[in-house]
Design an enzyme around this catalytic site. Structure first.
Site, PDB file in Angstrom:
ATOM      1  N   HIS A   1      -9.163  37.437   5.957  1.00  0.00           N
ATOM      2  CA  HIS A   1      -8.067  36.521   6.271  1.00  0.00           C
ATOM      3  C   HIS A   1      -6.709  37.088   5.845  1.00  0.00           C
ATOM      4  O   HIS A   1      -5.702  36.903   6.530  1.00  0.00           O
ATOM      5  CB  HIS A   1      -8.317  35.188   5.557  1.00  0.00           C
ATOM      6  N   ASP A   2      -6.672  37.765   4.713  1.00  0.00           N
ATOM      7  CA  ASP A   2      -5.405  38.277   4.187  1.00  0.00           C
ATOM      8  C   ASP A   2      -4.822  39.408   5.028  1.00  0.00           C
ATOM      9  O   ASP A   2      -3.739  39.915   4.688  1.00  0.00           O
ATOM     10  CB  ASP A   2      -5.577  38.757   2.742  1.00  0.00           C
TER      11      ASP A   2
ATOM     12  N   ASP B   1     -12.115  37.635   9.543  1.00  0.00           N
ATOM     13  CA  ASP B   1     -11.613  36.432   8.863  1.00  0.00           C
ATOM     14  C   ASP B   1     -12.677  35.335   8.950  1.00  0.00           C
ATOM     15  O   ASP B   1     -12.948  34.804  10.024  1.00  0.00           O
ATOM     16  CB  ASP B   1     -10.308  35.979   9.529  1.00  0.00           C
TER      17      ASP B   1
ATOM     18  N   SER C   1      -2.106  31.286   8.546  1.00  0.00           N
ATOM     19  CA  SER C   1      -2.906  30.385   7.720  1.00  0.00           C
ATOM     20  C   SER C   1      -2.286  28.985   7.740  1.00  0.00           C
ATOM     21  O   SER C   1      -2.094  28.413   8.814  1.00  0.00           O
ATOM     22  CB  SER C   1      -3.014  30.950   6.300  1.00  0.00           C
TER      23      SER C   1
ATOM     24  N   ARG D   1      -7.684  29.375  -8.088  1.00  0.00           N
ATOM     25  CA  ARG D   1      -7.151  30.549  -7.398  1.00  0.00           C
ATOM     26  C   ARG D   1      -8.243  31.591  -7.184  1.00  0.00           C
ATOM     27  O   ARG D   1      -8.324  32.214  -6.121  1.00  0.00           O
ATOM     28  CB  ARG D   1      -6.010  31.144  -8.214  1.00  0.00           C
TER      29      ARG D   1
END
Length: 406
Positions: free
Chosen positions: A371-372, A338, A168, A238
């Site tokens: 993505h994580d 992602d 990232s 967040r």
């Protein structure tokens, strides 16, 4: 500069210039001989960088791996975090016998400048005023973060990194390292990243920043002097960002439309659904370990990142070195689900590297984790990291510490 460490960190170990340190939560003062000039034109002198190291630096100092953290990460890459008490964010990947093997490599991870875990940032004390910088802190870029890391590497007496690796925003730093210092990087492993921040990603960041700045406790960025913190705005920022780190398949598998501790909807605005409760938890726990102004500065640094713009608008030009290809060996990795940094972004970097005949490989890992995935238990991804590093280590002549001492 008397830099203070915000929040509830244990004190780091301050060190003198010229020493090589091993251990967690260390701090060093850089820019003592000559200030570091930022892209915005401001010069930083005598500034603090917090970092951790793992493993042992070999005799010829050729086994150093720089791990670059993502937006909300820090230098607690594999040991327990002093605020959350949780294992480090890459503890599955970094350690003895793990893909980034600390029996073989000397691993360095620093908190980026602009951060809030010991490196200079908006929550640190401005020596000119004796108060936190707040919005008086200069705007930073990804290149500025890497410049500070280069000073740290120089301080440790390392001329050439064996590898720079990160996902990232960490991947942005990896690319910047390879472009800014090609003669000082043997291999680069950018993961789930891009050569420039997309319009969609800038848009998501702007939503988060506006949520923070709309919180009345933000106080124009001066909240630390007012004895308050914009917890609500930072939590919303967040929550919005966390959605982009996941995929619809991952969210559906984990939560579906399940209700939270109830049999029927309430016809109100409490957290009826489990996914709502999950996001609220993510927001609440995040504000305990992160500074709102740091969130503004770091997201802005990501927004400004554009390697092609720095090289005449042609990305391939970023990877030219002395009329030839960059000497850095690359392996790019993306994840099929992602949507924050989709595979097309990694392919664009691969195509640019191919255009200059650079040494590059590319893997798209098939996963529905979004993505994580680069932070999760993803065996195929871990195998890619191990395989690339093992292959480069053979070329570099690096042996395992256990094998070398047997």
């Amino acid at each position: 500069m008397n830099a203070s460490i915000p929040f509830r960190q244990p004190p780091g170990v301050a060190e003198a210039a010229g020493s090589v340190s091993e251990g967690t939560n260390r701090r060093v003062v850089l820019g003592t001989d000559r200030p570091m000039r930022l892209d915005c034109g401001v010069e930083l002198a005598n500034f603090t960088v917090a970092y951790s190291t793992f493993g042992t630096l070999n005799a010829d100092r050729s086994n150093a791996v720089m791990v670059c953290h993502a937006l909300t990460g820090d230098h607690f890459v594999t040991d327990y975090h002093p605020v959350s008490g949780k294992p480090g964010w890459w503890s599955m990947l970094v350690g003895p016998g793990r893909p980034i093997d600390t029996d073989r490599y000397f691993v360095i991870c620093s908190n980026v400048i602009g951060g809030c875990m010991g490196s200079i940032g908006p929550a640190e004390t401005d020596p000119a005023t004796g108060k936190p910088y707040g919005l008086g802190f200069p705007v930073i870029t990804i290149a500025d973060m890497v410049r500070a890391q280069k000073l740290l590497v120089d301080h440790l007496g390392i001329d050439k990194l064996f590898c720079v690796v990160g996902g990232s925003m960490g991947g942005m730093q990896v690319l910047q390292w390879a472009v800014s210092y090609p003669e000082h990087v043997f291999a680069a492993l950018p993961i789930a990243t891009a050569a420039r921040h997309s319009a969609q990603n800038i848009a998501f960041h702007e939503v988060g920043r506006q949520a923070i700045m709309a919180d009345p406790d933000w106080c124009g960025g001066d909240y630390l002097n007012q004895g308050v913190r914009p917890h609500r705005g930072l939590a919303v920022a967040r929550m919005a960002a966390h959605i982009t780190y996941l995929s619809e398949a991952a969210l559906h598998r984990k939560f579906g439309r399940n209700l939270q501790n109830r049999q029927a909807v309430t016809y109100g605005f409490d957290a009826d659904f489990q996914v709502e409760s999950y996001l609220r938890h993510q927001g609440i726990t995040f504000v305990d370990r992160f500074d709102a102004n740091s969130y503004l500065y770091i997201t802005r640094a990501m927004d400004y990142f554009d390697l092609a713009a720095e090289h005449g608008g042609v990305l391939a030009n970023a990877f030219r070195y002395k009329d030839g290809p960059t000497p850095v060996r690359f392996c790019l990795t993306s994840f099929s689900s992602d949507w924050l940094f989709p595979t097309t972004e990694s392919r664009a970097v691969v195509h640019a590297l191919n255009a200059v005949a650079a040494n590059v490989s590319f893997v798209e890992v098939a996963t529905d984790k979004g993505h994580d995935a680069f932070l999760l238990d993803e065996p195929q991804f871990h195998q890619v990291v191990r395989g690339f590093l093992d292959g480069c280590a053979e070329h570099r002549g690096l042996t395992r510490r256990r094998a070398a001492t047997a």
